[in-house]
Scaffold this active site. Structure first.
Site, short mmCIF file in Angstrom:
data_model
loop_
_atom_site.label_atom_id
_atom_site.label_comp_id
_atom_site.label_asym_id
_atom_site.label_seq_id
_atom_site.Cartn_x
_atom_site.Cartn_y
_atom_site.Cartn_z
N ARG A 84 0.82 -1.22 0.00
CA ARG A 84 0.00 0.00 0.00
C ARG A 84 0.85 1.26 0.00
O ARG A 84 0.45 2.29 -0.55
CB ARG A 84 -0.94 -0.01 1.21
CG ARG A 84 -2.03 1.08 1.16
CD ARG A 84 -3.04 0.86 2.27
NE ARG A 84 -4.18 1.77 2.17
CZ ARG A 84 -4.42 2.77 3.03
NH1 ARG A 84 -3.59 2.99 4.04
NH2 ARG A 84 -5.48 3.55 2.88
N ILE A 143 -7.55 7.37 -0.96
CA ILE A 143 -7.34 5.92 -1.04
C ILE A 143 -8.07 5.33 0.16
O ILE A 143 -7.87 5.78 1.30
CB ILE A 143 -5.84 5.57 -1.05
CG1 ILE A 143 -5.63 4.05 -1.05
CG2 ILE A 143 -5.09 6.20 0.10
CD1 ILE A 143 -4.17 3.63 -1.22
N SER A 144 -8.95 4.38 -0.08
CA SER A 144 -9.79 3.83 0.99
C SER A 144 -8.95 3.11 2.04
O SER A 144 -7.86 2.61 1.76
CB SER A 144 -10.83 2.86 0.41
OG SER A 144 -11.74 3.54 -0.42
N GLN A 145 -9.50 3.04 3.25
CA GLN A 145 -8.81 2.31 4.32
C GLN A 145 -8.69 0.84 3.94
O GLN A 145 -9.54 0.29 3.23
CB GLN A 145 -9.57 2.48 5.62
CG GLN A 145 -10.92 1.79 5.67
CD GLN A 145 -11.75 2.22 6.85
OE1 GLN A 145 -12.45 3.22 6.79
NE2 GLN A 145 -11.66 1.46 7.94
#
Length: 225
Positions: free
Chosen positions: A46, A72-74
């Site tokens: 990530r 950016i999503s968790q």
């Protein structure tokens, strides 16, 4: 189950160690069980999908800002939505909202091909370059209105939308195979939604179910906000 660092484990600053903590505590600890999803989340770095100044936060369980006012999503939400798609290795998946390319990279470790649509040119270009440089060769990125899907490559076994819509866009429903699954945040508020899974049961037969409450940036386009 907490990840136990072995005697020769690198420091907490080591991203691989942080990734293992993410897997054990944020994902498995909150109910993610699909082995393919867990393996993909373990394989994809990530930190390579966020700005240099954000890399120390890459494995915290919250969204991070990227270019274009997007996020950016968790990690948990990426894993949850991916698991909800009920994927197999032969699937062809359409992603709406490429962003940094992180979720597309995760999907690419599970399925045959990922087609991803991003409306912002700078994000589409950056994600394409990033994915290519990292070797995710089964991902195609297209700049366009994601609410219209990508009909040239339809139909898809699964479609995932990474922004909140006022309603499920009809073009996306039509681009599902019979038996296909669509996972999308839907709600009357542009920043507060329910995550919905739609199954195409037949030519004009769609069944939907609510999965959980979520908060995504708005889905902008002809069939969105």
């Amino acid at each position: 189950m907490r990840y136990r660092c072995p005697m020769n484990c690198p420091s907490l600053r080591n991203q691989e160690y942080r990734r293992e903590i993410m897997i054990s505590e944020q994902l498995m600890g909150r109910g993610i069980r699909d082995p393919a999803v867990l393996a993909a989340m373990r394989q994809v770095p990530r930190e390579a999908f966020v700005d240099q100044g954000m890399r120390e936060l890459a494995y915290e369980d919250h969204p991070l800002p990227i270019d274009g006012g997007q996020t950016i999503s968790q990690p948990y939400i990426v894993a949850y939505m991916t698991e909800a798609l009920e994927l197999s290795s032969s699937d062809r998946v359409l992603e709406i909202g490429t962003g940094s390319g992180y979720a597309a990279a995760v999907l690419s470790r599970i399925v045959h091909t990922v087609y991803s649509v991003e409306r912002l040119e700078e994000l589409a270009r950056g994600a394409r370059q990033r994915l290519e440089s990292l070797g995710y060769n089964n991902v195609e990125v297209f700049e366009g209105d994601g609410t219209l899907g990508w009909p040239e490559h339809a139909p898809y076994d699964a479609i995932v939308v990474t922004a909140g819509a006022p309603a499920v866009p009809k073009p996306l429903l039509r681009q599902l195979v019979v038996g296909g699954r669509l996972v999308i945040p839907v709600g009357a508020s542009s920043f507060l939604q329910n995550l919905i899974r739609v199954r195409r049961q037949g030519e004009d037969d769609y069944r939907s179910e609510e999965l959980c409450g979520v908060r995504f940036v708005p889905l902008v386009g002809a069939e969105g906000w």
